[in-house]
Motif scaffolding. Structure first.
Motif, PDB file in Angstrom:
ATOM      1  N   THR A  40       0.858  -1.186   0.000  1.00 36.28           N
ATOM      2  CA  THR A  40       0.000   0.000   0.000  1.00 36.28           C
ATOM      3  C   THR A  40       0.894   1.236   0.000  1.00 36.28           C
ATOM      4  O   THR A  40       1.674   1.439   0.931  1.00 36.28           O
ATOM      5  CB  THR A  40      -0.910   0.010   1.230  1.00 36.28           C
ATOM      6  N   ALA A  41       0.788   2.042  -1.039  1.00 34.24           N
ATOM      7  CA  ALA A  41       1.645   3.220  -1.165  1.00 34.24           C
ATOM      8  C   ALA A  41       1.092   4.384  -0.359  1.00 34.24           C
ATOM      9  O   ALA A  41      -0.116   4.608  -0.308  1.00 34.24           O
ATOM     10  CB  ALA A  41       1.779   3.619  -2.630  1.00 34.24           C
ATOM     11  N   ASN A  42       1.998   5.130   0.256  1.00 31.67           N
ATOM     12  CA  ASN A  42       1.614   6.307   1.027  1.00 31.67           C
ATOM     13  C   ASN A  42       2.198   7.595   0.463  1.00 31.67           C
ATOM     14  O   ASN A  42       1.942   8.678   0.996  1.00 31.67           O
ATOM     15  CB  ASN A  42       2.046   6.131   2.484  1.00 31.67           C
ATOM     16  N   SER A  43       2.965   7.463  -0.623  1.00 33.38           N
ATOM     17  CA  SER A  43       3.403   8.636  -1.372  1.00 33.38           C
ATOM     18  C   SER A  43       3.500   8.230  -2.836  1.00 33.38           C
ATOM     19  O   SER A  43       3.672   7.057  -3.159  1.00 33.38           O
ATOM     20  CB  SER A  43       4.749   9.171  -0.862  1.00 33.38           C
ATOM     21  N   PHE A  44       3.391   9.225  -3.714  1.00 24.49           N
ATOM     22  CA  PHE A  44       3.335   8.941  -5.138  1.00 24.49           C
ATOM     23  C   PHE A  44       4.201   9.920  -5.914  1.00 24.49           C
ATOM     24  O   PHE A  44       4.411  11.059  -5.490  1.00 24.49           O
ATOM     25  CB  PHE A  44       1.886   9.039  -5.646  1.00 24.49           C
ATOM     26  N   SER A  45       4.693   9.472  -7.069  1.00 28.21           N
ATOM     27  CA  SER A  45       5.431  10.350  -7.962  1.00 28.21           C
ATOM     28  C   SER A  45       4.447  11.263  -8.698  1.00 28.21           C
ATOM     29  O   SER A  45       3.230  11.120  -8.578  1.00 28.21           O
ATOM     30  CB  SER A  45       6.241   9.525  -8.965  1.00 28.21           C
ATOM     31  N   ASP A  46       4.991  12.172  -9.512  1.00 25.79           N
ATOM     32  CA  ASP A  46       4.144  13.094 -10.275  1.00 25.79           C
ATOM     33  C   ASP A  46       3.673  12.492 -11.589  1.00 25.79           C
ATOM     34  O   ASP A  46       2.902  13.134 -12.319  1.00 25.79           O
ATOM     35  CB  ASP A  46       4.909  14.387 -10.563  1.00 25.79           C
ATOM     36  N   GLU A  47       4.105  11.277 -11.908  1.00 25.74           N
ATOM     37  CA  GLU A  47       3.729  10.672 -13.186  1.00 25.74           C
ATOM     38  C   GLU A  47       2.217  10.456 -13.243  1.00 25.74           C
ATOM     39  O   GLU A  47       1.640   9.836 -12.351  1.00 25.74           O
ATOM     40  CB  GLU A  47       4.456   9.338 -13.366  1.00 25.74           C
ATOM     41  N   PRO A  48       1.556  10.946 -14.282  1.00 24.23           N
ATOM     42  CA  PRO A  48       0.090  10.842 -14.334  1.00 24.23           C
ATOM     43  C   PRO A  48      -0.375   9.420 -14.583  1.00 24.23           C
ATOM     44  O   PRO A  48       0.358   8.581 -15.118  1.00 24.23           O
ATOM     45  CB  PRO A  48      -0.285  11.761 -15.492  1.00 24.23           C
ATOM     46  N   VAL A  49      -1.606   9.162 -14.189  1.00 24.67           N
ATOM     47  CA  VAL A  49      -2.296   7.915 -14.515  1.00 24.67           C
ATOM     48  C   VAL A  49      -3.301   8.249 -15.611  1.00 24.67           C
ATOM     49  O   VAL A  49      -4.187   9.089 -15.416  1.00 24.67           O
ATOM     50  CB  VAL A  49      -3.018   7.326 -13.288  1.00 24.67           C
ATOM     51  N   THR A  50      -3.169   7.605 -16.765  1.00 28.54           N
ATOM     52  CA  THR A  50      -3.966   7.985 -17.926  1.00 28.54           C
ATOM     53  C   THR A  50      -5.322   7.277 -17.929  1.00 28.54           C
ATOM     54  O   THR A  50      -5.513   6.244 -17.278  1.00 28.54           O
ATOM     55  CB  THR A  50      -3.225   7.622 -19.219  1.00 28.54           C
ATOM     56  N   ASP A  51      -6.239   7.828 -18.707  1.00 28.91           N
ATOM     57  CA  ASP A  51      -7.532   7.171 -18.894  1.00 28.91           C
ATOM     58  C   ASP A  51      -7.352   5.798 -19.531  1.00 28.91           C
ATOM     59  O   ASP A  51      -8.101   4.869 -19.222  1.00 28.91           O
ATOM     60  CB  ASP A  51      -8.442   8.032 -19.764  1.00 28.91           C
ATOM     61  N   GLU A  52      -6.363   5.694 -20.425  1.00 27.70           N
ATOM     62  CA  GLU A  52      -6.114   4.414 -21.079  1.00 27.70           C
ATOM     63  C   GLU A  52      -5.683   3.352 -20.071  1.00 27.70           C
ATOM     64  O   GLU A  52      -6.091   2.188 -20.165  1.00 27.70           O
ATOM     65  CB  GLU A  52      -5.050   4.572 -22.178  1.00 27.70           C
ATOM     66  N   GLN A  53      -4.880   3.736 -19.086  1.00 29.90           N
ATOM     67  CA  GLN A  53      -4.484   2.793 -18.040  1.00 29.90           C
ATOM     68  C   GLN A  53      -5.691   2.353 -17.213  1.00 29.90           C
ATOM     69  O   GLN A  53      -5.849   1.172 -16.900  1.00 29.90           O
ATOM     70  CB  GLN A  53      -3.429   3.429 -17.125  1.00 29.90           C
ATOM     71  N   VAL A  54      -6.563   3.304 -16.880  1.00 25.34           N
ATOM     72  CA  VAL A  54      -7.746   2.967 -16.092  1.00 25.34           C
ATOM     73  C   VAL A  54      -8.667   2.044 -16.887  1.00 25.34           C
ATOM     74  O   VAL A  54      -9.236   1.091 -16.342  1.00 25.34           O
ATOM     75  CB  VAL A  54      -8.485   4.238 -15.647  1.00 25.34           C
ATOM     76  N   GLN A  55      -8.805   2.301 -18.174  1.00 27.49           N
ATOM     77  CA  GLN A  55      -9.638   1.435 -19.009  1.00 27.49           C
ATOM     78  C   GLN A  55      -9.072   0.024 -19.061  1.00 27.49           C
ATOM     79  O   GLN A  55      -9.828  -0.963 -19.006  1.00 27.49           O
ATOM     80  CB  GLN A  55      -9.755   2.025 -20.406  1.00 27.49           C
ATOM     81  N   ALA A  56      -7.744  -0.095 -19.162  1.00 30.22           N
ATOM     82  CA  ALA A  56      -7.124  -1.416 -19.179  1.00 30.22           C
ATOM     83  C   ALA A  56      -7.305  -2.130 -17.844  1.00 30.22           C
ATOM     84  O   ALA A  56      -7.527  -3.345 -17.804  1.00 30.22           O
ATOM     85  CB  ALA A  56      -5.629  -1.285 -19.514  1.00 30.22           C
ATOM     86  N   ILE A  57      -7.209  -1.373 -16.753  1.00 31.57           N
ATOM     87  CA  ILE A  57      -7.447  -1.957 -15.426  1.00 31.57           C
ATOM     88  C   ILE A  57      -8.872  -2.480 -15.331  1.00 31.57           C
ATOM     89  O   ILE A  57      -9.106  -3.612 -14.904  1.00 31.57           O
ATOM     90  CB  ILE A  57      -7.168  -0.908 -14.330  1.00 31.57           C
ATOM     91  N   TYR A  58      -9.834  -1.665 -15.759  1.00 33.77           N
ATOM     92  CA  TYR A  58     -11.226  -2.111 -15.657  1.00 33.77           C
ATOM     93  C   TYR A  58     -11.500  -3.323 -16.539  1.00 33.77           C
ATOM     94  O   TYR A  58     -12.323  -4.183 -16.194  1.00 33.77           O
ATOM     95  CB  TYR A  58     -12.203  -0.986 -16.006  1.00 33.77           C
ATOM     96  N   ASP A  59     -10.809  -3.424 -17.652  1.00 36.82           N
ATOM     97  CA  ASP A  59     -11.018  -4.572 -18.536  1.00 36.82           C
ATOM     98  C   ASP A  59     -10.618  -5.880 -17.863  1.00 36.82           C
ATOM     99  O   ASP A  59     -11.110  -6.947 -18.233  1.00 36.82           O
ATOM    100  CB  ASP A  59     -10.237  -4.392 -19.836  1.00 36.82           C
ATOM    101  N   LEU A  60      -9.750  -5.817 -16.862  1.00 39.52           N
ATOM    102  CA  LEU A  60      -9.453  -6.992 -16.030  1.00 39.52           C
ATOM    103  C   LEU A  60     -10.465  -7.124 -14.898  1.00 39.52           C
ATOM    104  O   LEU A  60     -10.985  -8.206 -14.629  1.00 39.52           O
ATOM    105  CB  LEU A  60      -8.040  -6.873 -15.430  1.00 39.52           C
ATOM    106  N   VAL A  61     -10.748  -6.013 -14.249  1.00 42.46           N
ATOM    107  CA  VAL A  61     -11.583  -6.020 -13.043  1.00 42.46           C
ATOM    108  C   VAL A  61     -12.997  -6.503 -13.333  1.00 42.46           C
ATOM    109  O   VAL A  61     -13.633  -7.150 -12.491  1.00 42.46           O
ATOM    110  CB  VAL A  61     -11.607  -4.603 -12.426  1.00 42.46           C
ATOM    111  N   LYS A  62     -13.498  -6.230 -14.523  1.00 47.64           N
ATOM    112  CA  LYS A  62     -14.892  -6.564 -14.826  1.00 47.64           C
ATOM    113  C   LYS A  62     -15.168  -8.064 -14.792  1.00 47.64           C
ATOM    114  O   LYS A  62     -16.332  -8.472 -14.742  1.00 47.64           O
ATOM    115  CB  LYS A  62     -15.290  -5.993 -16.185  1.00 47.64           C
ATOM    116  N   TRP A  63     -14.120  -8.892 -14.800  1.00 47.35           N
ATOM    117  CA  TRP A  63     -14.304 -10.340 -14.756  1.00 47.35           C
ATOM    118  C   TRP A  63     -14.384 -10.876 -13.336  1.00 47.35           C
ATOM    119  O   TRP A  63     -14.483 -12.091 -13.140  1.00 47.35           O
ATOM    120  CB  TRP A  63     -13.173 -11.034 -15.523  1.00 47.35           C
ATOM    121  N   ALA A  64     -14.384 -10.019 -12.344  1.00 50.73           N
ATOM    122  CA  ALA A  64     -14.523 -10.476 -10.957  1.00 50.73           C
ATOM    123  C   ALA A  64     -15.862 -11.187 -10.772  1.00 50.73           C
ATOM    124  O   ALA A  64     -16.871 -10.792 -11.357  1.00 50.73           O
ATOM    125  CB  ALA A  64     -14.428  -9.290 -10.002  1.00 50.73           C
TER     126      ALA A  64
END
Length: 204
Positions: free
Chosen positions: A26-50
């Motif tokens: 569990t991270a408690n600090s983060f870099s400035d690198e953005p998280v893109t919509d494309e990354q979130v879409q790819a994450i959800y494409d895995l998560v939806k099979w729960a």
């Protein structure tokens, strides 16, 4: 059995085991690198099979991206969670849709009358929404890790306040707030112990 022996019992490769489970934190600090919509879409494409009961799929994800929305969220968090949430590249509010039953005729057409059963019983519907969205949340955290990102899930917040602020229609109930991004400087607390197999597993 040693940890190496245990790892060899799994089909999942050692690198993937480390990424998703053994080295994941569990991270408690983060870099400035953005998280893109494309990354979130790819994450959800895995998560939806729960798995969810009767394919309910009650999880709803609200991405908090704008600075204005971030400032609306922060007062509802416990004080110790505010600074890291303010700096995280992306924040997601994970909520349970208590009207999930409206989708059942489409996502589980085999069961006639199930929508009406849930519509007639608010307590049953809320319990199902909470349990099954929680299952999906666990998958969401694994999905974030699979994208090479760190997740910082939090339950230290005023749920009623977040619900009023972001879900005023009353149809969604916030369950977890998750900070998402690449780990920053000194992101980890010390690793805490886990219960051993014999403390958890019983055979009858």
């Amino acid at each position: 059995m040693t940890a190496i022996d245990q790892a060899e019992q799994l089909v999942l490769g050692a690198d993937a085991q480390a990424l998703l489970f053994r080295d994941a934190r569990t991270a408690n600090s983060f870099s400035d690198e953005p998280v893109t919509d494309e990354q979130v879409q790819a994450i959800y494409d895995l998560v939806k099979w729960a798995p969810t009961s009767m394919n309910q799929q009650p999880l709803r994800i609200l991405l908090v991206r704008s600075e204005e929305s971030r400032q609306r969220l922060l007062p509802h968090l416990m004080e110790g969670n505010r600074a890291k949430t303010e700096k995280a590249p992306l924040v997601a509010i994970l909520a349970a849709d208590t009207d999930f039953h409206e989708n059942l005729p489409r996502v589980f057409p085999q069961l006639e009358g199930v929508k009406d059963m849930f519509a007639a019983n608010d307590e049953l519907r809320l319990n199902n929404a909470t349990l099954n969205a929680s299952l999906q949340i666990a998958y969401f955290i694994l999905g974030v890790r699979a994208a090479g990102l760190a997740a910082g899930p939090m339950t230290g917040f005023d749920a009623a306040g977040i619900n009023a602020e972001f879900f005023p229609a009353g149809k969604q109930q916030s369950l977890v707030v998750v900070n998402i991004g690449k780990p920053g400087e000194n992101p980890w607390f010390d690793r805490l112990p886990r219960l051993d197999y014999d403390e958890v597993v019983t055979t009858v």
